[in-house]
Scaffold this active site. Structure first.
Site, PDB file in Angstrom:
ATOM      1  N   GLU A 211       6.571  11.480  11.996  1.00  0.00           N
ATOM      2  CA  GLU A 211       7.133  12.080  13.211  1.00  0.00           C
ATOM      3  C   GLU A 211       8.297  11.231  13.719  1.00  0.00           C
ATOM      4  O   GLU A 211       9.348  11.753  14.079  1.00  0.00           O
ATOM      5  CB  GLU A 211       6.055  12.195  14.292  1.00  0.00           C
ATOM      6  CG  GLU A 211       6.612  12.748  15.601  1.00  0.00           C
ATOM      7  CD  GLU A 211       5.591  12.794  16.736  1.00  0.00           C
ATOM      8  OE1 GLU A 211       4.442  12.370  16.534  1.00  0.00           O
ATOM      9  OE2 GLU A 211       5.965  13.260  17.836  1.00  0.00           O
ATOM     10  N   ARG A 212       8.100   9.924  13.732  1.00  0.00           N
ATOM     11  CA  ARG A 212       9.141   9.045  14.287  1.00  0.00           C
ATOM     12  C   ARG A 212      10.370   8.993  13.388  1.00  0.00           C
ATOM     13  O   ARG A 212      11.504   8.906  13.883  1.00  0.00           O
ATOM     14  CB  ARG A 212       8.543   7.657  14.549  1.00  0.00           C
ATOM     15  CG  ARG A 212       7.610   7.728  15.745  1.00  0.00           C
ATOM     16  CD  ARG A 212       6.775   6.514  16.012  1.00  0.00           C
ATOM     17  NE  ARG A 212       5.880   6.835  17.131  1.00  0.00           N
ATOM     18  CZ  ARG A 212       4.734   6.229  17.387  1.00  0.00           C
ATOM     19  NH1 ARG A 212       4.313   5.224  16.620  1.00  0.00           N
ATOM     20  NH2 ARG A 212       3.997   6.594  18.412  1.00  0.00           N
TER      21      ARG A 212
ATOM     22  N   HIS B 244      33.983  13.458  29.526  1.00  0.00           N
ATOM     23  CA  HIS B 244      34.278  14.853  29.881  1.00  0.00           C
ATOM     24  C   HIS B 244      34.587  15.010  31.374  1.00  0.00           C
ATOM     25  O   HIS B 244      34.926  16.111  31.817  1.00  0.00           O
ATOM     26  CB  HIS B 244      33.078  15.762  29.553  1.00  0.00           C
ATOM     27  CG  HIS B 244      32.988  16.184  28.119  1.00  0.00           C
ATOM     28  ND1 HIS B 244      32.638  15.339  27.094  1.00  0.00           N
ATOM     29  CD2 HIS B 244      33.187  17.398  27.535  1.00  0.00           C
ATOM     30  CE1 HIS B 244      32.612  16.005  25.955  1.00  0.00           C
ATOM     31  NE2 HIS B 244      32.953  17.261  26.193  1.00  0.00           N
ATOM     32  N   GLY B 245      34.416  13.934  32.149  1.00  0.00           N
ATOM     33  CA  GLY B 245      34.636  14.056  33.590  1.00  0.00           C
ATOM     34  C   GLY B 245      33.698  15.092  34.192  1.00  0.00           C
ATOM     35  O   GLY B 245      32.562  15.264  33.726  1.00  0.00           O
ATOM     36  N   GLY B 246      34.185  15.810  35.210  1.00  0.00           N
ATOM     37  CA  GLY B 246      33.349  16.785  35.916  1.00  0.00           C
ATOM     38  C   GLY B 246      32.834  17.890  35.017  1.00  0.00           C
ATOM     39  O   GLY B 246      31.723  18.404  35.204  1.00  0.00           O
TER      40      GLY B 246
ATOM     41  N   GLY C 233       5.995   8.916  21.482  1.00  0.00           N
ATOM     42  CA  GLY C 233       5.780   7.491  21.775  1.00  0.00           C
ATOM     43  C   GLY C 233       6.962   6.947  22.557  1.00  0.00           C
ATOM     44  O   GLY C 233       8.099   6.948  22.070  1.00  0.00           O
TER      45      GLY C 233
HETATM   46  C1  LIG Z   1       9.078  17.764  25.992  1.00  0.00           C
HETATM   47  C2  LIG Z   1       7.843  17.057  25.498  1.00  0.00           C
HETATM   48  C3  LIG Z   1       7.226  17.501  24.328  1.00  0.00           C
HETATM   49  C4  LIG Z   1       6.053  16.890  23.896  1.00  0.00           C
HETATM   50  N1  LIG Z   1       5.409  17.397  22.793  1.00  0.00           N
HETATM   51  C5  LIG Z   1       4.169  16.926  22.493  1.00  0.00           C
HETATM   52  C6  LIG Z   1       3.372  17.570  21.474  1.00  0.00           C
HETATM   53  O1  LIG Z   1       3.801  18.521  20.815  1.00  0.00           O
HETATM   54  N2  LIG Z   1       2.127  17.102  21.266  1.00  0.00           N
HETATM   55  C7  LIG Z   1       1.601  16.064  21.963  1.00  0.00           C
HETATM   56  O2  LIG Z   1       0.459  15.690  21.723  1.00  0.00           O
HETATM   57  N3  LIG Z   1       2.330  15.424  22.929  1.00  0.00           N
HETATM   58  C8  LIG Z   1       3.592  15.846  23.211  1.00  0.00           C
HETATM   59  N4  LIG Z   1       4.326  15.236  24.200  1.00  0.00           N
HETATM   60  C9  LIG Z   1       3.743  14.109  24.923  1.00  0.00           C
HETATM   61  C10 LIG Z   1       4.426  12.778  24.684  1.00  0.00           C
HETATM   62  O3  LIG Z   1       4.173  12.271  23.395  1.00  0.00           O
HETATM   63  C11 LIG Z   1       3.952  11.849  25.803  1.00  0.00           C
HETATM   64  O4  LIG Z   1       4.559  12.338  26.993  1.00  0.00           O
HETATM   65  C12 LIG Z   1       4.307  10.403  25.567  1.00  0.00           C
HETATM   66  O5  LIG Z   1       3.546   9.873  24.504  1.00  0.00           O
HETATM   67  C13 LIG Z   1       4.061   9.547  26.830  1.00  0.00           C
HETATM   68  O6  LIG Z   1       2.785   9.785  27.336  1.00  0.00           O
HETATM   69  P1  LIG Z   1       2.600  10.138  28.914  1.00  0.00           P
HETATM   70  O7  LIG Z   1       3.523  11.236  29.221  1.00  0.00           O
HETATM   71  O8  LIG Z   1       1.168  10.346  29.160  1.00  0.00           O
HETATM   72  O9  LIG Z   1       3.098   8.853  29.661  1.00  0.00           O
HETATM   73  P2  LIG Z   1       2.227   7.542  29.973  1.00  0.00           P
HETATM   74  O10 LIG Z   1       1.416   7.186  28.782  1.00  0.00           O
HETATM   75  O11 LIG Z   1       1.534   7.722  31.268  1.00  0.00           O
HETATM   76  O12 LIG Z   1       3.348   6.489  30.130  1.00  0.00           O
HETATM   77  C14 LIG Z   1       4.165   6.393  31.311  1.00  0.00           C
HETATM   78  C15 LIG Z   1       5.169   5.340  31.059  1.00  0.00           C
HETATM   79  O13 LIG Z   1       4.488   4.102  30.995  1.00  0.00           O
HETATM   80  C16 LIG Z   1       5.201   3.221  30.194  1.00  0.00           C
HETATM   81  N5  LIG Z   1       4.317   2.659  29.172  1.00  0.00           N
HETATM   82  C17 LIG Z   1       3.458   3.329  28.379  1.00  0.00           C
HETATM   83  N6  LIG Z   1       2.821   2.475  27.572  1.00  0.00           N
HETATM   84  C18 LIG Z   1       3.294   1.256  27.853  1.00  0.00           C
HETATM   85  C19 LIG Z   1       3.026  -0.054  27.355  1.00  0.00           C
HETATM   86  N7  LIG Z   1       2.134  -0.256  26.371  1.00  0.00           N
HETATM   87  N8  LIG Z   1       3.688  -1.088  27.905  1.00  0.00           N
HETATM   88  C20 LIG Z   1       4.585  -0.893  28.888  1.00  0.00           C
HETATM   89  N9  LIG Z   1       4.883   0.309  29.395  1.00  0.00           N
HETATM   90  C21 LIG Z   1       4.257   1.369  28.887  1.00  0.00           C
HETATM   91  C22 LIG Z   1       6.352   3.993  29.576  1.00  0.00           C
HETATM   92  O14 LIG Z   1       7.530   3.794  30.300  1.00  0.00           O
HETATM   93  C23 LIG Z   1       5.900   5.400  29.719  1.00  0.00           C
HETATM   94  O15 LIG Z   1       6.964   6.265  29.608  1.00  0.00           O
HETATM   95  C24 LIG Z   1       5.522  15.804  24.610  1.00  0.00           C
HETATM   96  C25 LIG Z   1       6.168  15.329  25.762  1.00  0.00           C
HETATM   97  C26 LIG Z   1       7.303  15.959  26.210  1.00  0.00           C
HETATM   98  C27 LIG Z   1       7.946  15.456  27.485  1.00  0.00           C
END
Ligand SMILES: Cc1cc2nc3c(=O)[nH]c(=O)nc-3n(C[C@H](O)[C@H](O)[C@H](O)COP(=O)(O)OP(=O)(O)OC[C@H]3O[C@@H](n4cnc5c(N)ncnc54)[C@H](O)[C@@H]3O)c2cc1C
Length: 381
Positions: free
Chosen positions: A245-246, A341-343, A367
């Site tokens: 995925e990554r 692109h400005g505004g 992630g």
């Molecule tokens: C548009 C979109 C599509 C997605 N699609 C999928 C999908 O198809 N399937 C699926 O399962 N998930 C999906 N996701 C979920 C996505 O993988 C998670 O939103 C992401 O892993 C972060 O989890 P969270 O939103 O619960 O944030 P949290 O885990 O609550 O994290 C909040 C913030 O805490 C900080 N943080 C987290 N861990 C650490 C750490 N170890 N140390 C320091 N700071 C940290 C980061 O800044 C993070 O952004 C999607 C998300 C979006 C927005």
């Protein structure tokens, strides 16, 4: 760098790229603005894409697929980025769902789902994230409990890409009451199962043509056959799936940054100010020189990641480096390009505005950058 000059790609990939490009120009580009308004793409597009060979490029011929390699996958991902398509979520379907089934499914699961995923008859989603557990997957609450005849699933998922359309969902659930890594298992859940409900198609700031859903599992009874691989192997399976995925995100971000650069060069060549062109200002040339440098470095880095993957040695740590660097790079690039692109860069009628907004999720989904830093940080002496 011209796509045709990349040594990793062979003639068959170049031919495939031309086919993909033609398909996207006909079947996606004219309709994409409407799909952005709809918040979803039509199901029919998936079947057309299946017929054109765009779905699940790496599924083997034996399993009903085209038997391509990761470079065919890269072509589809890059070409979607090249037209700035914010939907459809082909890559989750092709690069996550199908590989989970191919790598961990038994012969019945493969026979049931892979041909349909390849043809676009069935659409796939992956459901890991929950309202209270994203980065910290071990904190998930969705449970699967053994029952006569199968497993009973109860819980809720959120932010699930392809969630509104999915026919089959790879669901991560706790099969043991602990936070140990062997407490999670993966299930292949048929969306027609009683008790499976779709919630809202969530309103996002960007990626508007991509549906992103809540999913609910209210005592969903699935047969023993729904367990994907071994009980308790879910965390290990997810880690393997996440590397791919990554890598896919890295490939996409590199191509999206190229798109932003191309748009901006075009704009700067025509925008007139102070009696000349924007492109002639030294600041513009310096900023675009910086972007071009990032793109050239990124291209060779991403292609090296692809080579490692093809050779079977892209590890999770290297995939995290690829995700961290390319998503952060894309963030820098779209910001610079919007500024130039400005505004007009702030107006959604300009592709750079949408590219800027759409790019923001890359540092979170798949992630967060902080999680990538944690993974990489653990390798430090
Ligand atoms: C548009 C979109 C599509 C997605 N699609 C999928 C999908 O198809 N399937 C699926 O399962 N998930 C999906 N996701 C979920 C996505 O993988 C998670 O939103 C992401 O892993 C972060 O989890 P969270 O939103 O619960 O944030 P949290 O885990 O609550 O994290 C909040 C913030 O805490 C900080 N943080 C987290 N861990 C650490 C750490 N170890 N140390 C320091 N700071 C940290 C980061 O800044 C993070 O952004 C999607 C998300 C979006 C927005």
């Amino acid at each position: 760098m011209d796509e045709d000059d990349r040594p990793l790609f062979h003639e068959e990939h170049r031919l495939f790229r031309r086919q993909v490009r033609a398909f996207l120009a006909k079947e996606i580009v004219p309709h994409h603005p409407q799909w952005e308004r709809d918040g979803i793409v039509p199901r029919d597009l998936w079947r057309k894409a299946g017929r054109a060979g765009l779905l699940c490029p790496t599924v083997s011929e034996e399993d009903g697929g085209p038997g391509g390699d990761a470079l065919h996958s890269a072509v589809v991902i890059e070409e979607l980025a090249r037209i700035a398509a914010s939907g459809p979520g082909f890559w989750i379907h092709s690069e996550m769902v199908a590989p989970y089934v191919s790598n961990f499914g038994n012969s019945q699961q493969k026979a049931r789902w892979l041909p349909k995923l390849v043809s676009g008859e069935a659409i796939g989603a992956v459901a890991m994230t929950e309202p209270d557990a994203g980065s910290d997957l071990r904190g998930m609450k969705t449970r699967a409990v053994r029952r006569d005849g199968g497993w009973l699933l109860k819980g809720q998922k959120v932010f699930i890409s392809n969630g509104q359309l999915a026919d089959v969902v790879v669901v991560a659930a706790k099969t043991a009451q602990s936070t140990e890594s062997n407490s999670i298992s993966l299930f292949l859940v048929d969306a027609a199962s009683p008790g499976f409900h779709r919630g809202r198609n969530l309103e996002k700031i960007g990626a508007h043509a991509q549906d992103t859903s809540e999913l609910f599992f209210e005592d969903v009874l699935v047969s023993h056959d729904a367990l994907l691989g071994e009980e308790g192997a879910g965390f290990r399976q997810l880690m393997k799936g996440l590397a791919r995925e990554r890598l896919s995100i890295a490939i996409s971000c590199q191509a999206k940054a190229q798109f932003a650069f191309d748009q901006t060069v075009g704009y700067a060549q025509t925008r007139r100010l102070f009696g000349g062109k924007l492109i002639d200002l030294q600041n513009t040339r310096f900023r675009l020189a910086d972007v071009k440098t990032e793109l050239v470095v990124g291209r060779s880095f991403v292609d090296d990641m692809l080579r490692r993957y093809l050779e079977g040695h892209l590890d999770g740590n290297t995939a995290a480096i690829a995700k961290l660097w390319t998503t952060e790079m894309l963030g820098r690039v779209v910001d610079t390009c919007l500024q130039l692109h400005g505004g007009w860069g702030y107006m959604t009628e300009y592709p750079i505005a949408r590219a800027y907004i759409d790019a923001r999720v890359e540092r979170i989904a798949g992630g967060a950058s902080e999680v990538m830093r944690e993974i990489i940080g653990k390798t430090l002496p």
